[in-house]
Scaffold this motif. Sequence first.
Motif, PDB file in Angstrom:
ATOM      1  N   GLY A  65     -60.255  34.387 -45.972  1.00 16.64           N
ATOM      2  CA  GLY A  65     -60.850  35.253 -44.971  1.00 16.64           C
ATOM      3  C   GLY A  65     -61.981  36.053 -45.574  1.00 16.64           C
ATOM      4  N   GLY A  68     -61.315  37.620 -49.041  1.00 20.54           N
ATOM      5  CA  GLY A  68     -61.004  36.785 -50.204  1.00 20.54           C
ATOM      6  C   GLY A  68     -59.936  35.752 -49.881  1.00 20.54           C
ATOM      7  N   VAL A  70     -56.360  33.612 -49.833  1.00 23.54           N
ATOM      8  CA  VAL A  70     -54.947  33.975 -49.706  1.00 23.54           C
ATOM      9  C   VAL A  70     -54.098  32.805 -50.199  1.00 23.54           C
ATOM     10  CG1 VAL A  70     -53.134  34.714 -48.102  1.00 23.54           C
ATOM     11  CG2 VAL A  70     -55.500  35.373 -47.665  1.00 23.54           C
ATOM     12  N   ALA A  82     -47.408  36.118 -49.547  1.00 21.93           N
ATOM     13  CA  ALA A  82     -48.796  35.675 -49.397  1.00 21.93           C
ATOM     14  C   ALA A  82     -49.624  36.645 -50.234  1.00 21.93           C
ATOM     15  CB  ALA A  82     -49.222  35.728 -47.939  1.00 21.93           C
ATOM     16  N   LYS A  84     -53.162  38.037 -51.433  1.00 21.54           N
ATOM     17  CA  LYS A  84     -54.590  38.086 -51.092  1.00 21.54           C
ATOM     18  C   LYS A  84     -55.358  38.589 -52.299  1.00 21.54           C
ATOM     19  CE  LYS A  84     -55.852  38.890 -46.896  1.00 21.54           C
ATOM     20  NZ  LYS A  84     -56.276  39.379 -45.587  1.00 21.54           N
ATOM     21  N   VAL A 113     -47.418  42.869 -40.624  1.00 20.67           N
ATOM     22  CA  VAL A 113     -47.181  42.060 -41.826  1.00 20.67           C
ATOM     23  C   VAL A 113     -47.043  43.052 -42.983  1.00 20.67           C
ATOM     24  CG1 VAL A 113     -48.078  40.290 -43.374  1.00 20.67           C
ATOM     25  CG2 VAL A 113     -48.558  40.153 -40.936  1.00 20.67           C
ATOM     26  N   TYR A 129     -48.264  40.322 -49.679  1.00 25.73           N
ATOM     27  CA  TYR A 129     -47.673  40.498 -48.350  1.00 25.73           C
ATOM     28  C   TYR A 129     -46.419  39.649 -48.186  1.00 25.73           C
ATOM     29  CZ  TYR A 129     -52.156  42.514 -46.816  1.00 25.73           C
ATOM     30  OH  TYR A 129     -53.269  43.301 -46.672  1.00 25.73           O
ATOM     31  N   GLU A 130     -45.587  40.026 -47.245  1.00 23.48           N
ATOM     32  CA  GLU A 130     -44.495  39.143 -46.856  1.00 23.48           C
ATOM     33  C   GLU A 130     -45.145  37.889 -46.257  1.00 23.48           C
ATOM     34  OE1 GLU A 130     -42.271  40.078 -43.252  1.00 23.48           O
ATOM     35  OE2 GLU A 130     -43.791  41.520 -42.657  1.00 23.48           O
ATOM     36  N   TYR A 131     -44.526  36.744 -46.485  1.00 22.35           N
ATOM     37  CA  TYR A 131     -45.075  35.500 -45.951  1.00 22.35           C
ATOM     38  C   TYR A 131     -44.606  35.329 -44.504  1.00 22.35           C
ATOM     39  CZ  TYR A 131     -45.984  30.567 -45.240  1.00 22.35           C
ATOM     40  OH  TYR A 131     -46.424  29.379 -44.718  1.00 22.35           O
ATOM     41  N   VAL A 132     -45.541  35.047 -43.619  1.00 25.06           N
ATOM     42  CA  VAL A 132     -45.176  34.844 -42.211  1.00 25.06           C
ATOM     43  C   VAL A 132     -45.335  33.360 -41.893  1.00 25.06           C
ATOM     44  CG1 VAL A 132     -45.593  35.580 -39.834  1.00 25.06           C
ATOM     45  CG2 VAL A 132     -45.995  37.173 -41.706  1.00 25.06           C
ATOM     46  N   SER A 136     -51.333  31.562 -37.192  1.00 30.48           N
ATOM     47  CA  SER A 136     -51.914  32.752 -36.561  1.00 30.48           C
ATOM     48  C   SER A 136     -52.145  32.456 -35.077  1.00 30.48           C
ATOM     49  CB  SER A 136     -53.199  33.173 -37.264  1.00 30.48           C
ATOM     50  OG  SER A 136     -54.113  32.113 -37.280  1.00 30.48           O
ATOM     51  N   LYS A 139     -55.015  30.141 -33.678  1.00 23.39           N
ATOM     52  CA  LYS A 139     -54.859  28.684 -33.808  1.00 23.39           C
ATOM     53  C   LYS A 139     -53.988  28.140 -32.679  1.00 23.39           C
ATOM     54  CE  LYS A 139     -55.579  28.754 -38.731  1.00 23.39           C
ATOM     55  NZ  LYS A 139     -54.794  29.177 -39.901  1.00 23.39           N
ATOM     56  N   LYS A 183     -57.606  41.242 -33.691  1.00 21.37           N
ATOM     57  CA  LYS A 183     -58.112  40.009 -33.063  1.00 21.37           C
ATOM     58  C   LYS A 183     -57.027  38.948 -33.215  1.00 21.37           C
ATOM     59  CE  LYS A 183     -60.489  38.892 -37.361  1.00 21.37           C
ATOM     60  NZ  LYS A 183     -61.714  38.537 -38.032  1.00 21.37           N
ATOM     61  N   SER A 185     -56.852  36.152 -34.677  1.00 17.83           N
ATOM     62  CA  SER A 185     -56.593  35.549 -36.002  1.00 17.83           C
ATOM     63  C   SER A 185     -55.869  36.531 -36.917  1.00 17.83           C
ATOM     64  CB  SER A 185     -57.889  35.062 -36.652  1.00 17.83           C
ATOM     65  OG  SER A 185     -58.733  36.145 -36.934  1.00 17.83           O
ATOM     66  N   ASN A 186     -55.811  37.788 -36.530  1.00 16.74           N
ATOM     67  CA  ASN A 186     -55.069  38.765 -37.330  1.00 16.74           C
ATOM     68  C   ASN A 186     -53.673  39.035 -36.789  1.00 16.74           C
ATOM     69  OD1 ASN A 186     -56.568  39.315 -39.594  1.00 16.74           O
ATOM     70  ND2 ASN A 186     -57.813  40.890 -38.609  1.00 16.74           N
TER      71      ASN A 186
HETATM   72  N1  LIG Z   1     -48.820  37.160 -44.767  1.00 19.42           N
HETATM   73  C1  LIG Z   1     -49.242  35.928 -44.504  1.00 19.42           C
HETATM   74  N2  LIG Z   1     -48.375  34.937 -44.298  1.00 19.42           N
HETATM   75  C2  LIG Z   1     -48.788  33.673 -44.021  1.00 19.42           C
HETATM   76  N3  LIG Z   1     -50.077  33.316 -43.936  1.00 19.42           N
HETATM   77  C3  LIG Z   1     -51.001  34.265 -44.139  1.00 19.42           C
HETATM   78  C4  LIG Z   1     -50.645  35.617 -44.434  1.00 19.42           C
HETATM   79  N4  LIG Z   1     -51.775  36.336 -44.571  1.00 19.42           N
HETATM   80  C5  LIG Z   1     -52.786  35.481 -44.368  1.00 19.42           C
HETATM   81  N5  LIG Z   1     -52.348  34.236 -44.122  1.00 19.42           N
HETATM   82  C6  LIG Z   1     -53.168  33.049 -43.841  1.00 19.42           C
HETATM   83  O1  LIG Z   1     -54.184  32.989 -44.812  1.00 19.42           O
HETATM   84  C7  LIG Z   1     -55.421  32.605 -44.231  1.00 19.42           C
HETATM   85  C8  LIG Z   1     -56.497  33.619 -44.577  1.00 19.42           C
HETATM   86  O2  LIG Z   1     -56.131  34.850 -44.018  1.00 19.42           O
HETATM   87  P1  LIG Z   1     -57.070  36.113 -43.942  1.00 19.42           P
HETATM   88  O3  LIG Z   1     -56.344  37.176 -43.190  1.00 19.42           O
HETATM   89  O4  LIG Z   1     -57.552  36.478 -45.290  1.00 19.42           O
HETATM   90  O5  LIG Z   1     -58.334  35.609 -43.183  1.00 19.42           O
HETATM   91  P2  LIG Z   1     -58.614  35.211 -41.676  1.00 19.42           P
HETATM   92  O6  LIG Z   1     -57.624  35.870 -40.772  1.00 19.42           O
HETATM   93  O7  LIG Z   1     -58.693  33.720 -41.627  1.00 19.42           O
HETATM   94  O8  LIG Z   1     -60.041  35.815 -41.492  1.00 19.42           O
HETATM   95  P3  LIG Z   1     -60.470  37.331 -41.437  1.00 19.42           P
HETATM   96  O9  LIG Z   1     -60.677  37.800 -42.837  1.00 19.42           O
HETATM   97  O10 LIG Z   1     -61.697  37.271 -40.644  1.00 19.42           O
HETATM   98  O11 LIG Z   1     -59.372  38.113 -40.764  1.00 19.42           O
HETATM   99  C9  LIG Z   1     -55.163  32.481 -42.733  1.00 19.42           C
HETATM  100  O12 LIG Z   1     -55.000  31.115 -42.422  1.00 19.42           O
HETATM  101  C10 LIG Z   1     -53.871  33.212 -42.498  1.00 19.42           C
HETATM  102  O13 LIG Z   1     -53.141  32.635 -41.440  1.00 19.42           O
END
Ligand SMILES: Nc1ncnc2c1ncn2[C@@H]1O[C@H](COP(=O)(O)OP(=O)(O)OP(=O)(O)O)[C@@H](O)[C@H]1O
Length: 400
Positions: A65, A68, A70, A82, A84, A113, A129-132, A136, A139, A183, A185-186
């Motif tokens: 994202g 950086g 993840v 997860a 980051k 999260v 972070y805890e893995y979810v 998102s 998707k 949003k 994606s978050n």
């Molecule tokens: N805690 C988590 N558990 C599982 N997957 C995660 C977790 N955090 C992030 N991801 C996955 O890692 C990827 C990158 O996430 P990140 O939040 O850095 O960026 P993004 O949501 O794609 O973009 P943006 O930075 O614009 O929000 C995404 O596909 C997201 O679903």
Amino acid sequence: MEKDKSHTHSFLHSIVKHFKFGSPKERNNEADVHQMAAQEQKIFAYETLTAATKNFSAIHKLGEGGFGPVYKGKLNDGREIAVKKLSHTSNQGKKEFMNEAKLLARVQHRNVVNLVGYCVYGTEKLLVYEYVAHESLDKLLFKSEKREELDWKRRVGIITGVAKGLLYLHEDSHNCIIHRDIKASNILLDEKWTPKIADFGMARLFPEDQTQVNTRVAGTNGYMAPEYVMHGNLSVKADVFSYGVLVLELITGQRNSSFNLDVDAQNLLDWAYKMFKKGKSLELVDSALASRMVAEEVAMCVRLGLLCTQGDPQLRPTMRRVVAMLSRKQGNMQEPTRPGIPGSRYRRPPRRHSALSSTLGTSGSDSSNNDNTTVTTSATGTSSATAETDPKGKRPMREA
Ligand SMILES: Nc1ncnc2c1ncn2[C@@H]1O[C@H](COP(=O)(O)OP(=O)(O)OP(=O)(O)O)[C@@H](O)[C@H]1O
């Protein structure tokens, strides 16, 4: 005599046991305290994270994202995480980062999260972070083959869960946390479809105007409240606006930022407002939901989404009010005024007119009163007053 001795022994044993370990209840408390202390170990050694992610291998990369890459990882105790890896763009010093991360790691809610911990290693800064498990929301919602899995009940669950998570961030965590980037994606979904708000606290870890990342965050993406885009006024009401966009996206299955339906409307909010005014809210519903929606709930959610996206931040409800409205599933909800257009100047109607328009259901947003006295709580202490627009729709960055 032997019997007495054993009696005395067991008597003493029980006293020692009582004093040393307490009653079963006290023992549980003691275990809790230990557990809490263990949980306070939020600082991770870099080696723990390299081991958990197999040296940040490409196979473990979940995505990248704006902040950086993840990586997925597994700790020795079996917990999935997860990680980051923050890009080196933040000017925030090590100490400030550690302080903020420590605070954020105390934020715990089922619709957020959770930040398990953090790590600083040389110039590297990492968040754990805890893995979810699930994908998102963007998707699922915007990929047509999967959209049907998001039935109406699940969508209502997401609308409600995100509202609760945001309320917690705004009012119930120790500090008011404005997310600034709500949003689809978050929003991550777990295996039970529980929504979890990701990336909270970035406003604290990346204070405004110090990083390139903020150029991205501050850009118009279909979710940004007009007063934030235009004036840099960041308040909880900016999050409420983004939440409202999300609600309307969940109802319609349409992404606001790429809205291109062949209808007489500039964007998703405009379309929803026009349909609502014509009493045709139900026609907004995503075709993938077919007949499985609940009409009253849809009508209520459309109204809720419109109340949250009103141009005037002061007219938008707080998240506490949103949660209350959702739990009542009806009640006397106000009449929404015209939605704000991200990147446009909002105009606040005179107070009296605003109250009147709420009851009469007329839009007061065309009023030319521009008494811009919005009370904003800036999470970052930023409040740029510039009102110029950038042709690309990005909020102008403050001069250093
Ligand atoms: N805690 C988590 N558990 C599982 N997957 C995660 C977790 N955090 C992030 N991801 C996955 O890692 C990827 C990158 O996430 P990140 O939040 O850095 O960026 P993004 O949501 O794609 O973009 P943006 O930075 O614009 O929000 C995404 O596909 C997201 O679903």
